[in-house]
Motif scaffolding. Structure first.
Motif, PDB file in Angstrom:
ATOM      1  N   VAL A  39       1.180  -1.148   0.034  1.00 57.58           N
ATOM      2  CA  VAL A  39      -0.331  -0.204   0.021  1.00 57.58           C
ATOM      3  C   VAL A  39       0.628   1.143  -0.306  1.00 57.58           C
ATOM      4  O   VAL A  39       0.455   2.582  -0.629  1.00 57.58           O
ATOM      5  CB  VAL A  39      -1.337   0.166   1.225  1.00 57.58           C
ATOM      6  CG1 VAL A  39      -1.741   1.089   1.372  1.00 57.58           C
ATOM      7  CG2 VAL A  39      -1.516  -1.547   1.265  1.00 57.58           C
ATOM      8  N   LEU A  40       1.858   1.131   0.794  1.00 60.43           N
ATOM      9  CA  LEU A  40       2.630   2.342   0.744  1.00 60.43           C
ATOM     10  C   LEU A  40       3.102   2.998  -0.229  1.00 60.43           C
ATOM     11  O   LEU A  40       4.182   3.693  -0.207  1.00 60.43           O
ATOM     12  CB  LEU A  40       3.412   2.237   2.287  1.00 60.43           C
ATOM     13  CG  LEU A  40       3.467   2.345   3.097  1.00 60.43           C
ATOM     14  CD1 LEU A  40       3.912   2.202   4.381  1.00 60.43           C
ATOM     15  CD2 LEU A  40       2.032   3.818   3.735  1.00 60.43           C
ATOM     16  N   ILE A  41       3.816   1.903  -1.319  1.00 64.40           N
ATOM     17  CA  ILE A  41       4.877   1.647  -2.534  1.00 64.40           C
ATOM     18  C   ILE A  41       3.209   2.296  -3.574  1.00 64.40           C
ATOM     19  O   ILE A  41       4.355   3.012  -3.980  1.00 64.40           O
ATOM     20  CB  ILE A  41       5.069   0.477  -2.506  1.00 64.40           C
ATOM     21  CG1 ILE A  41       6.154  -0.465  -1.687  1.00 64.40           C
ATOM     22  CG2 ILE A  41       5.507   0.514  -3.974  1.00 64.40           C
ATOM     23  CD1 ILE A  41       6.468  -1.536  -2.394  1.00 64.40           C
ATOM     24  N   ALA A  42       2.643   1.576  -3.364  1.00 65.53           N
ATOM     25  CA  ALA A  42       1.649   2.588  -4.065  1.00 65.53           C
ATOM     26  C   ALA A  42       1.084   4.054  -4.147  1.00 65.53           C
ATOM     27  O   ALA A  42       1.031   4.171  -5.023  1.00 65.53           O
ATOM     28  CB  ALA A  42       0.337   1.687  -4.094  1.00 65.53           C
ATOM     29  N   ARG A  43       1.501   4.229  -2.613  1.00 65.48           N
ATOM     30  CA  ARG A  43       1.040   6.076  -2.632  1.00 65.48           C
ATOM     31  C   ARG A  43       2.246   6.188  -3.470  1.00 65.48           C
ATOM     32  O   ARG A  43       2.149   7.603  -3.549  1.00 65.48           O
ATOM     33  CB  ARG A  43       0.975   5.966  -0.682  1.00 65.48           C
ATOM     34  CG  ARG A  43       1.007   7.468  -0.562  1.00 65.48           C
ATOM     35  CD  ARG A  43       0.723   7.644   0.746  1.00 65.48           C
ATOM     36  NE  ARG A  43       2.255   7.281   1.454  1.00 65.48           N
ATOM     37  CZ  ARG A  43       2.427   7.091   3.350  1.00 65.48           C
ATOM     38  NH1 ARG A  43       1.678   7.969   3.489  1.00 65.48           N
ATOM     39  NH2 ARG A  43       3.444   7.156   3.029  1.00 65.48           N
ATOM     40  N   ALA A  44       3.635   6.174  -3.082  1.00 62.83           N
ATOM     41  CA  ALA A  44       5.310   6.478  -3.779  1.00 62.83           C
ATOM     42  C   ALA A  44       4.540   6.268  -4.887  1.00 62.83           C
ATOM     43  O   ALA A  44       4.364   6.883  -5.506  1.00 62.83           O
ATOM     44  CB  ALA A  44       5.679   5.974  -2.994  1.00 62.83           C
TER      45      ALA A  44
END
Length: 252
Positions: free
Chosen positions: A142-147
């Motif tokens: 999820v945090l990679i997707a945010r980036a």
């Protein structure tokens, strides 16, 4: 075009030189692996380059305003905890904030970037789930997707594949390669030397406070250098399936 320029960058913490006199330039279309033993200063280097730590020398990113920096580089730190029980889509949407004015809602271009990031990280089936209910590996994705949704020319990620299963480790590295194919660049710190050699176009090797090598994986990962820096032996071959690099034994 240069996305990051460092000139004699140095950091001292607690009276100790973490690293000194590091100069380099990151250009478009690169996947750059930042490697080195524990304590070599990989995280400190990335944070200093972003202007998050006091440093000597120059970082082109640190010179930018906060707004311009957020539109130039997406940052994924090691800390992966998602504290608020908001949906996966809401977390990914946060990546678009640097492109929105005060009170402005995401428009069609923003929604498209969010959807691409969610699909790219295989999160479509989790889109409406509270992010706090996900596993550690899912939260990392999820945090990679945010980036990714931030849509910046440069993405800097500190050990983004730690805690992911092998399939998602490979898929994440392939996503970074695809970004480079679009003319963007990724600076990623890694401990998996096999994935670094296989997917990175360039490696930066840190050891004992200095940049000891900078170049294509085959030139950086020589047996002599790996024995000296990591104290290990390794097997390396160019195969029909691409480069394969496997650490073998501890030498000391």
């Amino acid at each position: 075009m240069s996305l990051l320029t460092l000139e004699t960058l140095s950091v001292t913490r607690g009276g100790r030189n973490v690293f000194h006199d590091i100069s380099l330039q990151l250009n478009e279309g690169e996947v750059i692996g930042l490697i080195g033993p524990n304590g070599a200063g990989k995280t400190t280097l990335m944070r200093a380059a972003l202007g998050l730590l006091p440093h000597g020398g120059r970082s082109s990113l640190a010179e930018l305003s906060a707004t311009d920096r957020a539109r130039s580089v997406a940052w994924m730190p090691q800390s992966r905890e998602i504290a608020w029980p908001v949906s996966v889509e809401t977390v990914v949407t946060l990546g678009r904030l640097p492109h929105l004015g005060a009170g402005q809602r995401p428009g069609p271009a923003d929604r498209a970037a969010i959807d691409r990031a969610i699909v790219g990280m295989e999160l479509s089936h989790l889109r409406t789930r509270p992010a706090t209910e996900l596993s550690g590996g899912e939260q990392t994705r999820v945090l990679i997707a945010r980036a990714l949704a931030q849509g910046t020319p440069l993405l800097m990620a500190d050990e983004p594949i730690a805690g992911l299963d092998p399939a998602h480790q490979i898929a994440t590295m392939q996503t970074f390669v695809a970004l480079a194919g679009q003319g963007r660049s990724v600076l990623v710190s890694l401990h998996d030397l096999g994935l670094a050699v296989r997917h990175c176009t360039r490696l930066l090797l840190l050891s004992e406070g200095r940049l000891v090598a900078d170049g294509p994986p085959a030139e950086v990962m020589t047996p002599e250098r790996i024995a000296e820096v990591f104290g290990i032996s390794a097997w390396y071959r160019e195969t029909e399936h691409g480069p394969v690099y496997q650490p073998l034994e501890v030498l000391r």
